[in-house]
Design a protein around this motif. Sequence first.
Motif, mmCIF file in Angstrom:
data_model
loop_
_atom_site.group_PDB
_atom_site.id
_atom_site.type_symbol
_atom_site.label_atom_id
_atom_site.label_comp_id
_atom_site.label_asym_id
_atom_site.label_seq_id
_atom_site.Cartn_x
_atom_site.Cartn_y
_atom_site.Cartn_z
ATOM 1 N N ASP A 36 -18.737 -30.691 4.572
ATOM 2 C CA ASP A 36 -17.340 -30.489 4.190
ATOM 3 C C ASP A 36 -16.742 -29.205 4.748
ATOM 4 O OD1 ASP A 36 -19.203 -29.285 2.476
ATOM 5 O OD2 ASP A 36 -17.866 -29.333 0.745
ATOM 6 N N GLY A 37 -17.184 -28.815 5.951
ATOM 7 C CA GLY A 37 -16.502 -27.771 6.693
ATOM 8 C C GLY A 37 -16.850 -26.347 6.317
ATOM 9 N N GLY A 38 -16.199 -25.411 7.022
ATOM 10 C CA GLY A 38 -16.520 -23.997 6.867
ATOM 11 C C GLY A 38 -16.256 -23.447 5.480
ATOM 12 N N ARG A 39 -15.323 -24.046 4.747
ATOM 13 C CA ARG A 39 -15.053 -23.602 3.373
ATOM 14 C C ARG A 39 -15.779 -24.495 2.370
ATOM 15 N NH1 ARG A 39 -10.161 -23.219 6.148
ATOM 16 N NH2 ARG A 39 -9.299 -21.112 6.266
ATOM 17 N N SER A 40 -16.895 -25.013 2.755
ATOM 18 C CA SER A 40 -17.666 -26.017 2.011
ATOM 19 C C SER A 40 -17.732 -25.778 0.502
ATOM 20 C CB SER A 40 -19.090 -26.066 2.565
ATOM 21 O OG SER A 40 -19.917 -26.869 1.752
ATOM 22 N N PHE A 41 -17.231 -26.748 -0.245
ATOM 23 C CA PHE A 41 -17.377 -26.720 -1.700
ATOM 24 C C PHE A 41 -18.848 -26.875 -2.070
ATOM 25 C CE2 PHE A 41 -17.954 -29.116 -5.636
ATOM 26 C CZ PHE A 41 -17.334 -28.283 -6.553
ATOM 27 N N VAL A 42 -19.558 -27.742 -1.365
ATOM 28 C CA VAL A 42 -20.971 -27.982 -1.676
ATOM 29 C C VAL A 42 -21.771 -26.696 -1.537
ATOM 30 C CG1 VAL A 42 -23.064 -29.218 -0.995
ATOM 31 C CG2 VAL A 42 -20.865 -30.408 -1.019
ATOM 32 N N ARG A 43 -21.560 -25.983 -0.450
ATOM 33 C CA ARG A 43 -22.290 -24.727 -0.234
ATOM 34 C C ARG A 43 -21.976 -23.721 -1.331
ATOM 35 N NH1 ARG A 43 -19.945 -23.023 4.260
ATOM 36 N NH2 ARG A 43 -18.608 -21.607 3.063
ATOM 37 N N ARG A 44 -20.712 -23.589 -1.677
ATOM 38 C CA ARG A 44 -20.328 -22.615 -2.696
ATOM 39 C C ARG A 44 -20.829 -23.015 -4.076
ATOM 40 N NH1 ARG A 44 -15.161 -23.020 -3.255
ATOM 41 N NH2 ARG A 44 -14.618 -24.463 -1.580
ATOM 42 N N HIS A 45 -20.715 -24.302 -4.412
ATOM 43 C CA HIS A 45 -21.149 -24.764 -5.731
ATOM 44 C C HIS A 45 -22.667 -24.658 -5.869
ATOM 45 C CE1 HIS A 45 -20.370 -26.784 -9.524
ATOM 46 N NE2 HIS A 45 -21.368 -27.625 -9.279
ATOM 47 N N ALA A 46 -23.383 -24.813 -4.747
ATOM 48 C CA ALA A 46 -24.848 -24.675 -4.776
ATOM 49 C C ALA A 46 -25.278 -23.216 -4.717
ATOM 50 C CB ALA A 46 -25.462 -25.439 -3.608
ATOM 51 N N GLU A 47 -24.301 -22.313 -4.602
ATOM 52 C CA GLU A 47 -24.536 -20.870 -4.577
ATOM 53 C C GLU A 47 -25.453 -20.470 -3.422
ATOM 54 O OE1 GLU A 47 -25.922 -19.943 -8.520
ATOM 55 O OE2 GLU A 47 -23.882 -19.888 -9.316
ATOM 56 N N ILE A 48 -25.201 -21.055 -2.255
ATOM 57 C CA ILE A 48 -25.929 -20.691 -1.042
ATOM 58 C C ILE A 48 -25.120 -19.648 -0.291
ATOM 59 C CG2 ILE A 48 -26.859 -21.512 1.156
ATOM 60 C CD1 ILE A 48 -27.221 -24.249 -0.134
ATOM 61 N N PRO A 49 -25.646 -18.449 -0.082
ATOM 62 C CA PRO A 49 -24.884 -17.411 0.623
ATOM 63 C C PRO A 49 -24.534 -17.834 2.047
ATOM 64 C CG PRO A 49 -26.793 -16.481 -0.517
ATOM 65 C CD PRO A 49 -26.957 -17.970 -0.562
ATOM 66 N N PHE A 50 -23.378 -17.363 2.512
ATOM 67 C CA PHE A 50 -22.897 -17.669 3.862
ATOM 68 C C PHE A 50 -22.863 -16.350 4.618
ATOM 69 C CE2 PHE A 50 -19.418 -20.031 6.404
ATOM 70 C CZ PHE A 50 -20.373 -20.788 7.069
ATOM 71 N N ASP A 51 -23.968 -16.021 5.259
ATOM 72 C CA ASP A 51 -24.146 -14.712 5.867
ATOM 73 C C ASP A 51 -23.448 -14.621 7.226
ATOM 74 O OD1 ASP A 51 -25.833 -13.976 3.732
ATOM 75 O OD2 ASP A 51 -27.554 -14.913 4.722
ATOM 76 N N GLY A 52 -22.919 -13.434 7.519
ATOM 77 C CA GLY A 52 -22.300 -13.228 8.818
ATOM 78 C C GLY A 52 -21.056 -12.374 8.724
ATOM 79 N N ASP A 53 -20.265 -12.405 9.776
ATOM 80 C CA ASP A 53 -19.099 -11.541 9.868
ATOM 81 C C ASP A 53 -17.882 -12.314 10.370
ATOM 82 O OD1 ASP A 53 -21.545 -9.522 11.155
ATOM 83 O OD2 ASP A 53 -20.439 -8.887 9.362
ATOM 84 N N THR A 54 -16.728 -11.805 10.016
ATOM 85 C CA THR A 54 -15.472 -12.283 10.567
ATOM 86 C C THR A 54 -14.830 -11.124 11.311
ATOM 87 O OG1 THR A 54 -15.158 -13.847 8.752
ATOM 88 C CG2 THR A 54 -13.223 -13.268 10.046
#
Length: 571
Positions: A179-197
């Motif tokens: 579900d893309g870069g703003r993934s609800f699944v990733r956030r709801h599963a509390e998986i960190p999204f490491d990196g920089d903007t």
Amino acid sequence: MAVNLGLDFDVVVVGGGPVGLLVAYQMARFGVSVCVLEKQDKETQDTFGRAIALFPRTMEQLDQLDLANAMLQLGFACRSSVTYKDGVEQVPGRVWTFMENIKGTVFDFALVLRQRYTEAIFREKLKSVGAVYFASTECTGFEVNDAASLDEYGVKSYWVNTKTQEKMTLKSKYLVGADGGRSFVRRHAEIPFDGDTSEDKWIRVDGIIDTDMPINRAYGAIESKTHGNVLWAPLDHGATRIGYAYTSEIAARYPDGVTEEVVVKEAIESMSPFQVKFREVHWWTLYTIGQRMARHFSTRNRIFLCGDAAHTHSSGAAQGLNTGIHDAVNLGWKLALQVRGFTKSEVLETYGLERKTAVEKLIDYDKDISLLMTHKWPSWYTGDKAADPYLVLGKIFEETTSFNTGLGISYSTNVLNQTPSVDISVTAGSRASDVELTVPGINQKTRLHRVARNQGKFWVVVFAGKVESTSSALQALRSFLYANNRLYLHPAIGWITVSASLGCSPYEAIGMVPFGDMYYDPAQEAHAEFGIDTAEGGVVIIRPDGLVGSGCGIDGAAISKYFSTILKFTI
């Protein structure tokens, strides 16, 4: 009130973009019940735009899933590139020149096809295999029952129709977040999204464009000091994409923000000294450059991430969709075989291990090229800062040709990728060569990738060599398999025989019934490509995704040993 559809699915996929559609199509094709749910109404969202370039290894994978032909009917096959500086063609060119010398694959080009068309093809294919698809349906939550066995429906997910506000609840064994870069699944599963903007921003604009640039139906790089390394990409249906850096100096000229008028004006400026005129504007976007990767690609043995939900990067090397497709293919067959009860849990665990190594390499590489394309130097650069960054950019692209085409992507040794037990020229975890073979009787040519298609099974390719010297080994293998039918008849294993001996029938060529379908190798070129002596023969085991699993002699015990570490059965 929540609506219970009365349906339980093996796998629920969150996100109906190309990656989510592909992973679902692959699993449904392999006999897994799957449901895809997409938040947007895809009939109106992003009419054009987004990802465009599909490189050779990606096309090989799609071809093995019966998807390539429909895409070839619509896409622009690009085999050439051009670089311009101050209106003068640079020879040799830089950046995209790797497209011009692709070898060892029938897909010796980049297929340029806008995401709108790719998704439409994937949706139609998904429908053809009976998968369930919901548009305008948003995931509002999910929970995992860790006490449930993997054969039980241990994931409960909650959904709402964004148009009617009707709610529903689904149960599944697994849930995939695509579900893309703003993934609800990733956030709801509390998986960190490491990196920089970063602070850097780029613009992409598609349309029907007239220009006096001499070479304009090739992938182009226009070297600009004001707009970065400008992308000129010929698209499907006669359209073109222009991409350029939206620098702080450019942004300062437009305090009221970016509009289509601004985008077109600066696109025209970026192409100087060439004249450019937009007859139609189909789509444009302004986005911020950054590189991020999920710390884990799976969690709790039930939740998986792929595509932009797992990693984001710039479009500088045009690798975003290609990388997502590689994720989907890698995950799809592993999850399908797990659901069907064929493989040990260690097989599915390799998904994150394999894909993270490839993504880490891409992100490190993307950090450098996104800076160089913006006419900036990476922090590691200690050379002459007055030099031309585009020279370094061209060198990096040249050095990473095998990665860009995808043909050189490989994975390290693991339960699937086992070092061959004999001296043959294959590397476990690397792409199996697409060698030419001959069909018995009609003597027409075919390819190994064509006959060893991705059907959710491993392929045991028995290179029979010259039968006068390999007959006893072939007979011994036949006897072993008669005594171990569970190996020979396993639904996750397919068999192919490649013979250097010819005959009026496969039986007469080798003096026995071949292992699976048989093909001839009259010039022994296929044997030579895999480093197999025709006097001894040999076996190459190919994974469902077309990578080499291992190799051995014509030896039933060695074949059995490989599969005993992967499949849930005893010989």
